[in-house]
Structure formats: structure tokens, C-alpha cells
Design a protein around this motif. Structure first.
Motif, PDB file in Angstrom:
ATOM      1  N   VAL B 145       0.816  -1.225   0.000  1.00 50.27           N
ATOM      2  CA  VAL B 145       0.000   0.000   0.000  1.00 50.27           C
ATOM      3  C   VAL B 145       0.848   1.273   0.000  1.00 50.27           C
ATOM      4  O   VAL B 145       0.352   2.350  -0.313  1.00 50.27           O
ATOM      5  CB  VAL B 145      -0.993   0.057   1.192  1.00 50.27           C
ATOM      6  N   PHE B 146       2.144   1.137   0.318  1.00 48.72           N
ATOM      7  CA  PHE B 146       3.008   2.314   0.427  1.00 48.72           C
ATOM      8  C   PHE B 146       2.959   3.242  -0.801  1.00 48.72           C
ATOM      9  O   PHE B 146       2.778   4.456  -0.654  1.00 48.72           O
ATOM     10  CB  PHE B 146       4.449   1.879   0.731  1.00 48.72           C
ATOM     11  N   PRO B 147       3.094   2.704  -2.034  1.00 43.08           N
ATOM     12  CA  PRO B 147       3.108   3.614  -3.199  1.00 43.08           C
ATOM     13  C   PRO B 147       1.834   4.441  -3.340  1.00 43.08           C
ATOM     14  O   PRO B 147       1.883   5.568  -3.806  1.00 43.08           O
ATOM     15  CB  PRO B 147       3.250   2.673  -4.397  1.00 43.08           C
ATOM     16  N   PHE B 148       0.712   3.891  -2.937  1.00 42.04           N
ATOM     17  CA  PHE B 148      -0.554   4.611  -3.064  1.00 42.04           C
ATOM     18  C   PHE B 148      -0.549   5.856  -2.182  1.00 42.04           C
ATOM     19  O   PHE B 148      -0.954   6.940  -2.608  1.00 42.04           O
ATOM     20  CB  PHE B 148      -1.729   3.705  -2.716  1.00 42.04           C
ATOM     21  N   VAL B 149      -0.089   5.680  -0.936  1.00 44.84           N
ATOM     22  CA  VAL B 149      -0.020   6.830  -0.042  1.00 44.84           C
ATOM     23  C   VAL B 149       1.052   7.798  -0.532  1.00 44.84           C
ATOM     24  O   VAL B 149       0.826   9.002  -0.636  1.00 44.84           O
ATOM     25  CB  VAL B 149       0.274   6.387   1.406  1.00 44.84           C
ATOM     26  N   ALA B 198      -5.222   3.173   0.171  1.00 40.79           N
ATOM     27  CA  ALA B 198      -4.346   2.179   0.773  1.00 40.79           C
ATOM     28  C   ALA B 198      -5.174   1.155   1.549  1.00 40.79           C
ATOM     29  O   ALA B 198      -4.953  -0.060   1.449  1.00 40.79           O
ATOM     30  CB  ALA B 198      -3.343   2.860   1.697  1.00 40.79           C
ATOM     31  N   PHE B 199      -6.137   1.649   2.301  1.00 40.76           N
ATOM     32  CA  PHE B 199      -7.007   0.776   3.095  1.00 40.76           C
ATOM     33  C   PHE B 199      -7.731  -0.223   2.182  1.00 40.76           C
ATOM     34  O   PHE B 199      -7.754  -1.429   2.448  1.00 40.76           O
ATOM     35  CB  PHE B 199      -8.001   1.656   3.859  1.00 40.76           C
ATOM     36  N   ILE B 200      -8.295   0.298   1.092  1.00 43.17           N
ATOM     37  CA  ILE B 200      -9.019  -0.547   0.137  1.00 43.17           C
ATOM     38  C   ILE B 200      -8.084  -1.577  -0.484  1.00 43.17           C
ATOM     39  O   ILE B 200      -8.408  -2.761  -0.606  1.00 43.17           O
ATOM     40  CB  ILE B 200      -9.635   0.325  -0.981  1.00 43.17           C
ATOM     41  N   VAL B 201      -6.905  -1.113  -0.905  1.00 44.00           N
ATOM     42  CA  VAL B 201      -5.958  -2.013  -1.575  1.00 44.00           C
ATOM     43  C   VAL B 201      -5.543  -3.139  -0.627  1.00 44.00           C
ATOM     44  O   VAL B 201      -5.442  -4.297  -1.025  1.00 44.00           O
ATOM     45  CB  VAL B 201      -4.725  -1.220  -2.066  1.00 44.00           C
ATOM     46  N   SER B 202      -5.335  -2.799   0.636  1.00 43.13           N
ATOM     47  CA  SER B 202      -4.947  -3.826   1.610  1.00 43.13           C
ATOM     48  C   SER B 202      -6.066  -4.849   1.787  1.00 43.13           C
ATOM     49  O   SER B 202      -5.829  -6.053   1.791  1.00 43.13           O
ATOM     50  CB  SER B 202      -4.610  -3.165   2.946  1.00 43.13           C
ATOM     51  N   LEU B 203      -7.292  -4.359   1.913  1.00 42.82           N
ATOM     52  CA  LEU B 203      -8.427  -5.282   2.073  1.00 42.82           C
ATOM     53  C   LEU B 203      -8.564  -6.196   0.861  1.00 42.82           C
ATOM     54  O   LEU B 203      -8.940  -7.354   0.974  1.00 42.82           O
ATOM     55  CB  LEU B 203      -9.734  -4.485   2.226  1.00 42.82           C
ATOM     56  N   ASP B 204      -8.250  -5.650  -0.312  1.00 41.88           N
ATOM     57  CA  ASP B 204      -8.443  -6.381  -1.558  1.00 41.88           C
ATOM     58  C   ASP B 204      -7.311  -7.376  -1.808  1.00 41.88           C
ATOM     59  O   ASP B 204      -7.462  -8.305  -2.580  1.00 41.88           O
ATOM     60  CB  ASP B 204      -8.511  -5.375  -2.712  1.00 41.88           C
TER      61      ASP B 204
END
Lengths: 287, 268, 367
Positions: B145-149, B198-204
Motif C-alpha cells: 500500500v506504500f506507493p498509493f499513499v 491504501a485501506f481498500i488495496v490492503s483489504l483487496d
């Protein structure tokens, strides 16, 4: 600026970068280097043996199965990309021409599926395309088929599912290019005597190319590395690169061969990234 | 003019069909979750909530669901903490090869396919005993998720007006005060949108989770996949429906902020 | 196209022909009325300008003539043919936008050739016309450039060349100079005038800049709220405004409420003061149109004239503009040649003479 403050500034910059660089180095660079090294080792019954070998790579070329896997994977990614362009363009164009009050809703309907878990979306396709899925049940109910059609666990399901999963990226990408086109260019073309088809081919399409290219490279790379969709919809019948890597690594415990396959995927992904930057530069009309 | 009208009608029909294509898998999942049979029928028959009860009673989803949410929150937090200084440093660097290279590294987890990250971490984590542990899972998700943030914060940082910082300094504010009152508030929109993505990507995230866990640390998407593999009854549809509703709710919220159409770079 | 043959002079035989006719055009956007029953004839070869503030309907009228906007009712005739139902591509028009709107992915030559290619002209003819057009706009060396490599002024000339290449019945220009800086605008105004003359094409020009409108046009239509307030040649628009709105909109002006005394032969100002003049009005209550060149200042104490106080003296390259206030509070401006006179200082007294004011409007009040 004096040399002293310049030096102090550099020091501060590196201090700020430090945690990020350490994080990436530890979790991405070192593991990928490790992975690269393993791809040059051999294994026996899940144990990685010392020594250096190119066998993992040469077998990729010699072994017909792997050649087939590469071909099928590339073909699927290309097919999904083309389908996304064909299906995405009308939607993107509708969004770009829509009045402001509708545009929000049209965008929402495209982007919202992206926020639903990929496993769930793929599962939806399993319900639609399965042996006893929506399509087969409906066709049987209507008396159109005797035997269920094979729509999942094969290439067809993989292409359909992959297209739906990645289509929103293509639409958003093309729409952002189309929205940026000055309406007066379209009007100028009409006043100069061009019909809608000619205006589309000569004006709209060239100006939408940055969006089409960015979307295509994105969808192609995503589909190339896609794992969930091939795993659930392709099943074992489809030879897919990501599934093969998974099988080699976690089912057959042949990590050297899995990493060699993974290296191919990595190189292609980096190549595509570089290619995209170069391609997009060619279409920067307003530079 | 009629030529243009025909053209527009054709486009509207095509677009409507594509919208249907995008929405239908979600609809089918929701419909199936209320079915009273354990297999798919057409036309649909009966209505029941028993699959929801079964899902709630089952041990297989609740734990992974909680783990997924905690994981998403913590990995986002880590990504935020690392991203802000990194993005600020990028602002201070001269544009050039070094800056471009560092930016490329920070976006690396997005450029490298998740599958590669998964297999690379599988080996590295096995060596240090992090496989199938929560810290290992957390590290992997934070990386993904780092790159998204970072990307979202970097946009805010680049748009940060130097003259505001100069004005603050001229008015007598120290660097820390300026950071707290000028810089940080300017970063909030980017930080917030980046954090939500990031939250969404992690959940997915299914792929990397599958590679770095075995049985102990299953996350929700993996639990759904394994149940599908083992049992495949409408319990999956019930759990999935919850995720559909959750996804659409998040979509509505971030649409309010106008961030939805910037989703173009998320991983699949 | 022979560039010199088709010269148009006001009053020539060509100008008696009507090129484009808008008849009873009505157009609404929701609650706003963009065109409230507008009728307008554009003469063959003339340079006609629609002048008005933004939102007055001038651009809408142009877009209706172009076919980019449908009418609620009314008809558009080009060369006597009803084109109301035709699409823009079937009307053979040219259009130049403020934002140049050159196709960014095509070279200058390709842009100019676009309309000719669409009309399936031969390559030899296309190439010849492109050269002619580049010659006409005096940019012969830019054939292969991309629009992004050109300056704003160059882009606008290429846009003109592209629009003229197809020999349109009418060239429409929608605030084409609005994006350019003042000096370049002046230069291109002169260019436009020359190109109009040399090409012999009928020009319909839209602007909110009155100086530009008066300088360029054979005739000006002053518009407000979807209606044409006055359609006349520039001199008459300035010297004989049809109503208060036109008088106020065009040029620097003071509208002076006063009473006309035919017996004494002059006007009596509210709040005192008398200025002798002869006007052709039959009512007492009038509003006088006073332009800066109608106001002559004299040093205070020199006999008759309207006593006033000097509020501002500004030297404007060749002329001096003095602002004075009458006892009634009304503000007058006076323009005189040359540098400021030492007689008039800020806060000082002066006498204003109203020379040659010919226009006055009747206003409500006792006869």
C-alpha cells in the motif's frame, strides 16, 4: 546558498528519505535480489542446492509447456486489452460528452466496482459462467441448449472475467483524455465540413491516444500479472503464467523454477513501464 | 445533424450494455446470497437469510475479517508514517536522475506485479521465520500500500506553494511551527485520499497474502477463496454481499470528495 | 481565390447583396433568453461585429448561424437558402475561436488543408491553397510546425488561414484576439482588416471590446439581453447612439440629467449651472450625452461656463484626460490634446464648456 547550508540541507533530505529507502530496500530490493539468485540454483525435493545453473531458464525455452504458457498468457492479456479498448471507448466517450450533472453518476458506476473485492467480483463471474451458472441455466430454461456450455474453467471465462475486472481502469484512462479535448476542436472539424465519423478518426481518436496507451499498458500489465481471475475462472485447464508460478512455488515447492518464471514476468513488467513512458512522450502535443 | 444523432444513440446503447456488463457480477452475487437453495437456479426461487446466519456462525470468516480490517488499518498507518517524510524530501531534491530513481524505487511495489512481491517475500520471510505470522503479513501489506499513499502525498507536496512557507518564515514562525500550521494542513487532502485507497488495496490484496501465510494468518479474501475451493455454497455469496455493500458504501463516501475518478492507477 | 479581385468597398454593388440572413431567431437556455426574436442581415463582403457584454447573446447568435446551436424558432438563410435544418458541415462556413483551436496533433499545413481534404480536393490544389493562405496571413515559413511551437499571435493567424482555406460564405470570429496582449492585439486588428480586404470574405466578428469593434467594422450591432439595440456603422454608433444603453456602452461618456430651455437656448443643470446649446428635442426633461471631447475646460474666473472642481488629471500619451465634478455631484471628463495645462490642479476650480453635444434622450418627467 553557502556550501555549509547546502550540506546541511542534503543531510536533512537523506534523513527524511532514510526510513522509506530502508523500508523499500528491506522488503522489495533484497527479496527481489534473493529471488533472482535462487532462479540460478537447482533444487531437489524442495531443498535448494548450492551451485549455479541456467537450467531453470533453458528449460523455459526448451519445455513446450512453458512456451505454451507464455503464449497463452500474452495472448490473454492482449485480448483483454483489446476488449477493454472496444468496450471502454463508448463509455468513456459518453462520460466525456455528458452534461456535468450526469457525469458524476456515470463515473461512479464505472469506478465503484473497483472498490469491491476482486475475489468477490470474480466469484460473481463463476456464478454467471459456471456449469450450473446464470447463463447456462437461462439458456436451458429457454430450451436453447441441452448440455451446459463450458464457459468457466477455460479461456473463455478467463477473458470475460479479466475484461470486467480491468475495464474500469481503461474507461477512466480514456475518459480523462477525452474530457481534456477542447470541444471547439470537434466543432472546428464540423464547421470545416467533416462528418461525425471523420471527426472521430481524424480528431477525437488521435487526441485520445495518450489515454488509450496509458490504459492499454496498465490493463496489459495488470492482466499479465493477474492471479485471482486466472486462478478462479481459468481453473487448471488454462495454462497461465501466474498460476504456473504459484503451482511451482506452493504446490510443487520448486522455488528455483518458480522464480525463473517470475523473473520473466518481472522483466516484462519493467519493460512495459519503460515503454509506456516513451510511448506517451510521443503523444505530448501540447509540450 | 441526424447523422450525429444516430451516432450518439448507437453509443448510448453500447455504453448501457457495457455498464450492465460491469455491474452484473455484483448483482448476481447479491441475488444468490438470498437464495433458499444451495445451487444456482433460473428463474430465481425463494428468499432466505440462512446463508447469512451460516456465515456468521461459521468460524471461517469472522476471524479473517477482523484480521483483514486490523491489517488494513495498521499497514495504512505505517505507509503514512513513512510516506510523509519521503514525499517532503522529494520536494527538497533537485529534479534529475537521482530524484527520478528514488521516485521509481518508492513506486516499485506498484510497478512490480503483486505476484512477484509475493514470491520474493515467500522466500525471504521463510528464511527469517516471518511466514504465516502477523508481523510478516503486516510488513507485506505495508509494502503493497506504500506507493498509493506516497503518490497521493507527493502530489500534495508538489502543489505546496513555496511562498506560503516563505510568508510563514518572514512572519517569524520557526520550521516546526510552519510545518504544523502550513505544511501539514496542505498535505491533509492527499494524505486522506491516499490512506483510503491504501485501506481498500490492503483489504483487496489476495495474492501477496496467499504467498506469505499458510493457515494461521488467513485474511478475508483468502478465506473466501479457500471456502469456495472446499465447499462452494451461498455462504460465500452472503459474505461477498457484505463486501459488495461495503465497497459501494466506501465508493459513495470517496465520491463525495471527488476522488473516485482518480482511481486509475490502483492495482487489480 | 484571387486575393485582389474581390475587394469590397462600403456601398459597392456587392454590399447590396445579403449574404446571411437571420430571421426572428429565438433561443432560450432554461430561464435565460439568449436570443429574443433577433433579425439581422449580413451584407456580402462586409465586416459586421456583434458587440456586447458577456451573456448578451452575441456568441449564441454566432453559434446559431454556424449551426452549432439549434434555434427554438426562426430561420437562418445563407445566400438566400434556408439552412436552419442543416448541420455545421453542410453550411460552408469558417470559424475562428478565441482559443485558436488548432488541431494539436497536425502540422500547420495539415491544419490548413483539413477542410480541403474533407471536401476531397486534389493534392495539387490543396498544396497551392495552403501556400496562398500562408501568404495571406504572412507566415509562409511555418508549414511544418506544430501548433504548440507557435506563439499565440501566430496560432491565431494559422486559425484564420485554416478557416479561409475552404472559401467559406461567411467567416465567423469569436473574440479571436481576446487571449492576446494589448500590443499584439492592435497589430492583429490591422492584419484582420487587411485580410478582410484582400480575401473579400464576409466577416462576422464577436467582441466585447468596443474600441476593437469600432476600429474593425463596416457595421456594428450592439447587443443586450438577446436583442440588438442598434445596428449601424461605427461613426453613427458613436455619434448617434440610438438609446441610453448604446450611448453608455460605447465610448467614455457622462449621461447628464438636465432640463432643456429652448427659449434661452441652452440646458439648465440640476443643482445649478447653465450651458448654451441648440438641441433638436421637444421636451424639457432630457439626458444629455457628453463625451470627453465635448468638454472643454477653461481656467476659473474667466466668465461663463459650468463651475467645477478638478478631481483628476491624467496624461495619456498625447492627450490629457481631466476629471471634474459639478456642484450637483455629476462627473464630467474632458479630453484635450497635449500635456496637462498648469491651470488645472487637483482640487482646483475650473470652468467647463459643453461643445457640440448633439445627442440627448427624453427622460421621464414634466414636459
Amino acid at each position: 546558498m553557502s556550501r555549509a547550508t547546502e550540506g546541511k540541507r542534503n543531510w536533512a533530505v537523506w534523513a527524511l528519505l532514510g526510513p522509506g529507502l530502508a523500508f523499500i530496500a528491506l522488503l522489495l530490493i533484497v527479496p527481489v535480489i534473493d529471488m533472482t539468485l535462487i532462479s540460478f540454483r537447482s533444487e531437489s525435493f524442495g531443498q535448494i542446492l548450492p551451485g549455479f545453473t541456467l537450467a531453470n531458464y533453458t528449460s523455459l525455452v526448451r519445455d513446450g509447456t512453458y512456451v505454451q504458457i507464455f503464449l497463452q498468457t500474452f495472448l490473454a492479456a492482449a485480448l483483454v486489452t483489446v476488449l477493454c479498448i472496444l468496450l471502454g471507448f463508448p463509455v468513456a466517450s459518453l462520460i466525456a460528452d455528458a452534461p456535468a450533472k450526469w457525469r458524476g453518476l456515470l463515473y461512479f458506476l464505472v469506478a465503484a466496482p473497483l472498490l469491491v473485492n476482486t475475489v468477490v467480483r470474480t466469484y460473481g463471474w463463476l456464478l454467471i459462467l459456471g456449469r450450473k451458472g446464470l447463463v447456462n441455466e437461462t439458456l436451458a430454461w429457454a430450451g436453447l441448449i441441452e448440455q451446459p456450455l463450458a464457459l468457466s474453467g477455460n479461456y473463455v471465462g478467463l477473458i470475460i472475467g479479466g475484461t470486467q475486472v480491468f475495464l474500469p481502469f481503461m474507461i477512466l484512462s480514456i475518459a480523462s483524455s477525452l474530457v481534456a479535448i477542447d470541444r471547439r476542436l470537434i466543432e472546428s472539424s464540423a464547421i470545416l465540413g467533416a462528418g461525425p465519423v471523420r471527426t472521430f478518426i481524424n480528431v477525437t481518436l488521435p487526441l485520445a491516444m495518450p489515454g488509450v496507451i496509458a490504459g492499454s499498458v496498465l490493463v496489459f500489465s495488470l492482466m499479465l500479472g493477474a492471479f485471482v481471475t486466472p486462478l478462479i475462472l481459468g481453473g487448471t485447464a488454462v495454462k497461465y503464467l501466474s498460476v504456473a508460478i504459484f503451482t511451482d512455488a506452493l504446490v510443487l515447492f520448486n522455488l528455483p523454477r518458480a522464480t525463473a518464471l517470475a523473473m520473466v514476468l518481472l522483466l516484462v513488467a519493467l519493460l512495459l513501464y519503460a515503454l509506456q513512458k516513451r510511448l506517451l512522450r510521443r503523444f505530448e502535443y501540447y509540450a | 445533424m441526424s447523422e450525429a444523432r444516430t451516432w450518439n444513440s448507437l453509443r448510448a446503447v453500447a455504453a448501457a450494455a457495457v455498464y450492465g456488463f460491469l455491474i452484473i457480477p455484483l448483482l448476481v452475487v447479491v441475488l444468490f446470497s438470498f437464495s433458499d437453495k444451495s445451487f444456482f437456479t433460473f428463474p430465481p426461487s425463494g428468499f432466505s437469510l440462512k446463508w447469512y446466519q451460516a456465515a456468521w456462525a461459521s468460524e471461517r470468516f469472522l476471524g479473517p475479517a477482523v484480521r483483514s480490517v486490523v491489517l488494513a488499518l495498521l499497514s495504512t498507518l505505517i505507509a503514512v508514517i513513512i510516506s510523509v517524510p519521503a514525499a517532503l524530501a522529494m520536494r527538497k531534491m533537485h529534479p534529475g536522475r537521482l530524484r527520478a530513481a528514488i521516485e521509481f524505487l518508492f513506486l516499485g511495489p506498484l510497478i512490480v506485479p503483486a505476484l512477484i512481491v509475493g514470491i520474493a517475500l515467500l522466500y525471504s520471510f521463510t528464511k527469517v521465520g516471518l511466514i504465516d505470522t502477523f508481523p510478516g503479513l503486516l510488513a507485506a501489506h505495508a509494502l503493497i500500500v506504500f506507493p498509493f499513499v506516497f503518490r497521493a502525498v507527493l502530489t500534495s507536496v508538489v502543489n505546496l506553494q513555496q511562498h506560503l512557507i516563505d510568508a510563514s518564515a518572514i512572519l517569524g514562525a520557526g520550521p516546526l511551527y510552519t510545518f504544523r500550521r502550513i505544511v501539514l494542513p496542505a498535505l491533509v487532502p492527499g494524505l486522506a485520499s491516499g490512506a483510503i485507497f491504501a485501506f481498500i488495496v490492503s483489504l483487496d490484496q489476495f495474492t501477496v497474502s496467499l504467498f506469505v501465510t499458510q493457515t494461521e494468518q488467513a485474511v478475508l479474501p483468502v478465506a473466501i477463496y479457500k471456502y469456495l475451493y472446499d465447499v462452494n455454497d451461498p455462504v460465500v455469496a452472503a459474505v461477498s454481499t457484505v463486501l459488495v455493500v461495503f465497497g459501494l458504501a466506501v465508493a459513495v463516501v470517496i465520491d463525495r470528495f471527488g476522488w473516485l475518478r482518480h482511481l486509475g492507477g490502483t492495482s487489480g | 481565390m484571387s486575393l485582389s479581385a474581390a475587394k469590397s468597398q462600403p456601398g459597392s454593388a456587392r454590399m447590396d447583396k445579403i449574404k446571411v440572413s437571420a430571421r426572428n431567431i429565438v433561443k432560450r437556455f432554461g430561464a435565460t433568453i439568449a436570443a429574443a426574436d433577433i433579425s439581422l442581415d449580413i451584407r456580402d463582403g462586409e465586416f459586421l461585429t456583434l458587440l456586447g457584454e458577456s451573456g448578451c447573446g452575441k456568441t449564441t447568435l454566432m453559434r446559431i448561424i454556424a449551426g452549432l446551436e439549434a434555434v427554438d424558432s426562426g430561420a437562418i438563410l445563407i445566400d438566400g437558402r434556408d439552412v436552419t435544418a442543416l448541420s455545421p458541415r453542410e453550411r460552408n462556413l469558417g470559424m475562428v475561436f478565441q482559443q485558436y483551436s488548432l488541431f494539436p496533433h497536425m502540422s500547420v499545413a495539415e491544419n490548413i488543408a483539413y477542410g480541403l481534404r474533407v471536401k476531397h480536393k486534389g493534392e495539387a490544389e490543396i498544396s497551392k491553397t495552403v501556400d496562398e493562405m500562408l501568404e495571406l496571413v504572412r507566415l509562409p515559413d511555418l508549414r511544418e510546425r506544430r501548433p504548440a511551437q507557435l506563439s499565440g499571435g501566430q496560432q491565431q493567424r494559422i486559425a484564420l488561414a485554416r478557416a479561409l482555406a475552404t472559401r467559406p460564405s461567411l467567416l465567423m470570429l469569436d473574440e479571436p484576439l481576446g487571449a492576446l496582449d494589448l500590443k499584439l492585439r492592435r497589430q492583429l486588428q490591422a492584419e484582420l482588416k487587411r485580410i478582410h480586404r484582400e480575401s473579400g470574405t464576409t466577416f462576422l466578428f464577436v467582441t466585447h471590446d468596443q474600441d476593437e469593434a469600432l476600429f474593425l467594422s463596416d457595421r456594428v450591432a450592439v447587443m443586450r439581453a438577446g436583442q440588438i439595440e442598434q445596428l449601424d456603422d461605427p461613426t453613427r454608433i458613436y455619434c448617434n447612439p440610438a438609446n441610453r444603453f448604446v450611448a453608455d456602452f460605447v465610448g467614455d461618456v457622462t449621461l447628464l440629467d438636465c432640463e432643456y430651455d429652448a427659449m434661452r437656448g441652452g440646458i439648465a443643470l440640476e443643482g445649478g449651472g447653465f450651458a448654451p446649446m441648440t438641441l433638436d428635442v421637444d421636451r424639457r426633461c432630457i439626458t444629455l450625452v457628453v463625451r470627453p471631447e465635448n468638454v472643454r475646460l477653461a481656467p476659473a474666473g474667466g466668465g461663463e461656463g459650468l463651475a467645477c472642481k478638478v478631481e483628476d488629471v491624467a496624461y495619456q500619451a498625447g492627450t490629457t484626460l481631466c476629471t471634474v465634478r459639478l456642484p450637483s455631484g455629476a462627473v464630467l471628463k474632458s479630453r484635450g490634446l497635449g500635456a496637462p495645462s498648469p491651470d488645472f490642479v487637483l482640487g482646483g476650480e475650473a470652468l467647463a464648456h459643453l461643445d457640440d453635444c448633439r445627442v440627448a434622450f427624453i427622460r421621464e418627467g414634466p414636459a
